[in-house]
Design an enzyme around this catalytic site. Structure first.
Site, PDB file in Angstrom:
ATOM      1  N   SER A   1      -6.493  34.812  42.995  1.00 32.13           N
ATOM      2  CA  SER A   1      -6.124  34.715  44.415  1.00 32.13           C
ATOM      3  C   SER A   1      -6.494  36.099  45.178  1.00 32.13           C
ATOM      4  O   SER A   1      -6.348  37.072  44.583  1.00 32.13           O
ATOM      5  CB  SER A   1      -4.592  34.270  44.472  1.00 32.13           C
ATOM      6  OG  SER A   1      -4.353  33.312  44.187  1.00 32.13           O
TER       7      SER A   1
ATOM      8  N   GLY B   1      -3.660  25.659  33.019  1.00 33.15           N
ATOM      9  CA  GLY B   1      -2.688  26.615  33.412  1.00 33.15           C
ATOM     10  C   GLY B   1      -1.404  25.812  33.975  1.00 33.15           C
ATOM     11  O   GLY B   1      -0.554  26.382  33.709  1.00 33.15           O
TER      12      GLY B   1
ATOM     13  N   ARG C   1      35.416  25.444  28.856  1.00 33.63           N
ATOM     14  CA  ARG C   1      36.382  25.484  30.085  1.00 33.63           C
ATOM     15  C   ARG C   1      37.105  24.410  29.859  1.00 33.63           C
ATOM     16  O   ARG C   1      36.733  23.190  29.942  1.00 33.63           O
ATOM     17  CB  ARG C   1      35.087  25.679  31.225  1.00 33.63           C
ATOM     18  CG  ARG C   1      36.178  25.745  32.562  1.00 33.63           C
ATOM     19  CD  ARG C   1      36.775  26.900  32.745  1.00 33.63           C
ATOM     20  NE  ARG C   1      37.313  26.985  34.082  1.00 33.63           N
ATOM     21  CZ  ARG C   1      38.257  27.985  34.598  1.00 33.63           C
ATOM     22  NH1 ARG C   1      38.627  28.696  33.652  1.00 33.63           N
ATOM     23  NH2 ARG C   1      38.765  27.942  35.787  1.00 33.63           N
TER      24      ARG C   1
ATOM     25  N   GLU D   1       0.455  28.974  40.204  1.00 36.88           N
ATOM     26  CA  GLU D   1      -0.455  27.878  39.815  1.00 36.88           C
ATOM     27  C   GLU D   1      -0.728  26.862  40.576  1.00 36.88           C
ATOM     28  O   GLU D   1      -0.920  25.574  40.286  1.00 36.88           O
ATOM     29  CB  GLU D   1      -0.118  27.439  38.302  1.00 36.88           C
ATOM     30  CG  GLU D   1      -0.252  28.554  37.181  1.00 36.88           C
ATOM     31  CD  GLU D   1      -1.467  29.005  36.683  1.00 36.88           C
ATOM     32  OE1 GLU D   1      -2.338  28.303  37.427  1.00 36.88           O
ATOM     33  OE2 GLU D   1      -1.513  29.966  35.973  1.00 36.88           O
TER      34      GLU D   1
ATOM     35  N   THR E   1       0.788  25.608  44.611  1.00 32.64           N
ATOM     36  CA  THR E   1       2.146  25.118  45.354  1.00 32.64           C
ATOM     37  C   THR E   1       2.161  23.794  45.090  1.00 32.64           C
ATOM     38  O   THR E   1       1.270  22.988  44.756  1.00 32.64           O
ATOM     39  CB  THR E   1       2.073  25.504  46.644  1.00 32.64           C
ATOM     40  OG1 THR E   1       1.232  24.652  47.451  1.00 32.64           O
ATOM     41  CG2 THR E   1       1.726  27.073  46.845  1.00 32.64           C
TER      42      THR E   1
END
Length: 388
Positions: free
Chosen positions: A128, A242, A268, A363, A365
Site C-alpha cells: 500500500s 493473507g 457474576r 488485508e 477492506t
C-alpha cells in the site's frame, strides 16, 4: 483438546495443544504491559520462530513446518486468542515469505529462507501507498535499473513491523505500464531506507505500523523475485492467503472475547442467580458462540480448498468478511456482558473490541471483499441457469 477443534490428524492436534500452552505460559503474561506501553515484542517472534511456528505452512525442505493451511490457521487462531498483535505479525511474516517460496530461484531460497522461516529474520510487506491502498496498480514507488542494481524511490504506507523488520518485501514500479510492477526483498539496513514515526493506533498497539521511505535505495538485482512485471501477480496471489490469515486472527480474537465473557457470566450473580442463567444474557452468549463457529467454519472451508489445490479466492474473501464482521460484533457484545467492567482496562475485552475494528480494514477492506464476491457472482460461471 477443546471441543471447538476438529483437526485432521493426531499430530495436528498435538501441535495445536502445544501452541495453546505456549500462548498461555509465554504470551499471556506479557500482552497487557506490551500493549499498554506500545512495545514491539521482537523477542516473542524470535521465540516463535525457533519453536518452528513462523514457517508452518511452508515446505520442510525450505525450513518450514510442512503443515496444511487448515492446521496453520488453527495455530494462528490460538495465538491471536491471547495476543492479536502477535497473531497479525505471524500472518504478515508468512505473507512476506510467500513470494520467495513461490517465485524465488533455488539459489535465493537456499540463501534466505532458512533464517526467514526460522524467525531470525522478521519480514514486512510493502504494498500500500498513501494514495494507492485498495488499488495497488496505482502505486508510484519506482525501481529504476542501474547496472546490477535497482534504485527504489517512493513511500509505502501502513507497513506492519515498519522500523522493526529485518527485510521488506517491496512492490515497486519498473515500467510505466499499469501492470509493470516488480517484487524485491530489501534488507532493513539498506542506505536510504527509513521508517516514519509509528502510527498512533486505536488498537494493536503492540504491533508497529509505519510509513517506510525509500530514498534512492539500491537493491541488487539478485533480490528481485520473478521477472520484471511479475510483482502484481505475486502480490495478488499472496493476498488470498493473507486474507485467510486475518480471518483466522479475527476468529481467535472473537474466541478470546467469548471465553472472557462466558467466564465472567459464570461467576457474576444477580438476583441470586449466575447471569449466564438469565435467558436474555444466555441468548446473547449463544449468538456470540454461533458467530465464532460460523467464522471458523468458513475460514477452514477456504483453507481446505487451498490445501486441495482448488480455487479459493472468493472463499477467502467470504472468510475474511464473515470472520472480521463477526469479530467486531462478538467483541462489542463481550463488553456488554461485562457491563461497566467491560469498559475498563481491568479486563481485556475493551482491548479486543478496539483490535477487532482494524480487522475489517486491512488485508483489503470488507467493502473490497464484497466487491470480489459480487464480481464472482456476476461471472459467466455463475450466470443464472436458463429454464426451458
Amino acid at each position: 483438546m477443546s471441543a471447538r477443534r476438529v483437526l485432521p490428524t493426531d499430530e495436528a492436534a498435538d501441535l495445536v495443544r502445544l501452541v495453546r500452552q505456549i500462548a498461555t505460559t509465554e504470551l499471556a503474561p506479557r500482552v497487557a504491559e506490551a500493549e499498554r506501553t506500545e512495545t514491539f515484542p521482537r523477542e516473542v517472534f524470535r521465540m516463535l520462530g525457533r519453536t518452528g511456528l513462523l514457517g508452518l505452512p511452508y515446505p520442510e525442505e525450505h525450513g518450514g513446518g510442512g503443515q496444511p493451511y487448515e492446521v496453520y490457521l488453527q495455530v494462528l487462531e490460538e495465538v491471536a486468542a491471547v495476543w492479536a498483535s502477535v497473531g497479525v505479525g505471524v500472518s504478515v511474516h508468512a505473507l512476506s515469505c510467500f513470494g520467495l517460496v513461490t517465485r524465488g530461484t533455488p539459489e535465493q531460497q537456499a540463501r534466505w529462507l532458512p533464517d526467514m522461516l526460522g524467525g531470525e529474520l522478521l519480514g514486512a510487506y510493502c504494498l500500500s501507498e498513501p494514495h494507492a491502498g485498495s488499488d495497488p496498480a496505482a502505486m508510484t514507488t519506482s525501481a529504476r535499473r542501474d547496472g546490477d542494481d535497482y534504485v527504489i524511490t517512493g513511500a509505502k504506507a501502513w507497513t506492519t513491523h515498519g522500523g522493526h523488520a529485518d527485510f521488506y518485501k517491496v512492490m515497486a514500479r519498473t515500467s510505466d505500464d499499469r501492470q509493470g510492477i516488480s517484487c524485491f526483498l530489501v534488507p532493513a539496513d539498506s542506505p536510504g531506507l527509513s521508517a516514519d514515526r509509528p502510527e498512533e493506533k486505536m488498537g494493536l498497539t503492540g504491533s508497529a505500523t509505519a510509513t517506510m521511505r525509500f530514498d534512492g535505495v539500491r537493491v541488487p538485482a539478485e533480490r528481485r523475485l520473478g521477472e520484471e512485471g511479475d510483482g502484481l501477480r505475486i502480490a495478488l496471489a499472496g493476498l488470498d492467503s493473507g486474507r485467510l490469515g486475518i480471518a483466522a486472527v479475527a476468529t481467535g480474537l472473537a474466541q478470546g472475547a467469548l471465553d472472557q465473557a462466558v467466564a465472567y457470566a459464570k461467576e457474576r450473580e444477580t438476583f441470586g442467580r449466575r447471569i449466564i442463567d438469565h435467558q436474555g444474557l444466555g441468548f446473547l452468549l449463544a449468538d456470540m458462540e454461533a458467530a465464532v463457529q460460523t467464522a471458523r467454519a468458513m475460514t477452514l472451508h477456504a483453507a481446505r480448498l487451498k490445501d486441495a489445490g482448488r480455487p479459493f479466492s472468493r472463499e477467502a474473501s467470504i472468510a475474511k468478511l464473515v470472520a472480521t464482521d463477526n469479530a467486531m460484533k462478538v467483541t462489542t457484545d463481550a463488553v456488554q456482558v461485562l457491563g461497566g467492567y467491560g469498559y475498563t482496562r481491568d479486563f481485556p475485552v475493551e482491548r479486543y473490541m478496539r483490535e477487532a475494528k482494524v480487522m475489517q480494514i486491512f488485508e483489503g477492506t470488507n467493502q473490497i471483499q464484497r466487491l470480489v464476491i459480487s464480481r464472482g457472482l456476476a461471472g459467466p460461471d455463475t450466470a443464472p441457469i436458463e429454464h426451458a
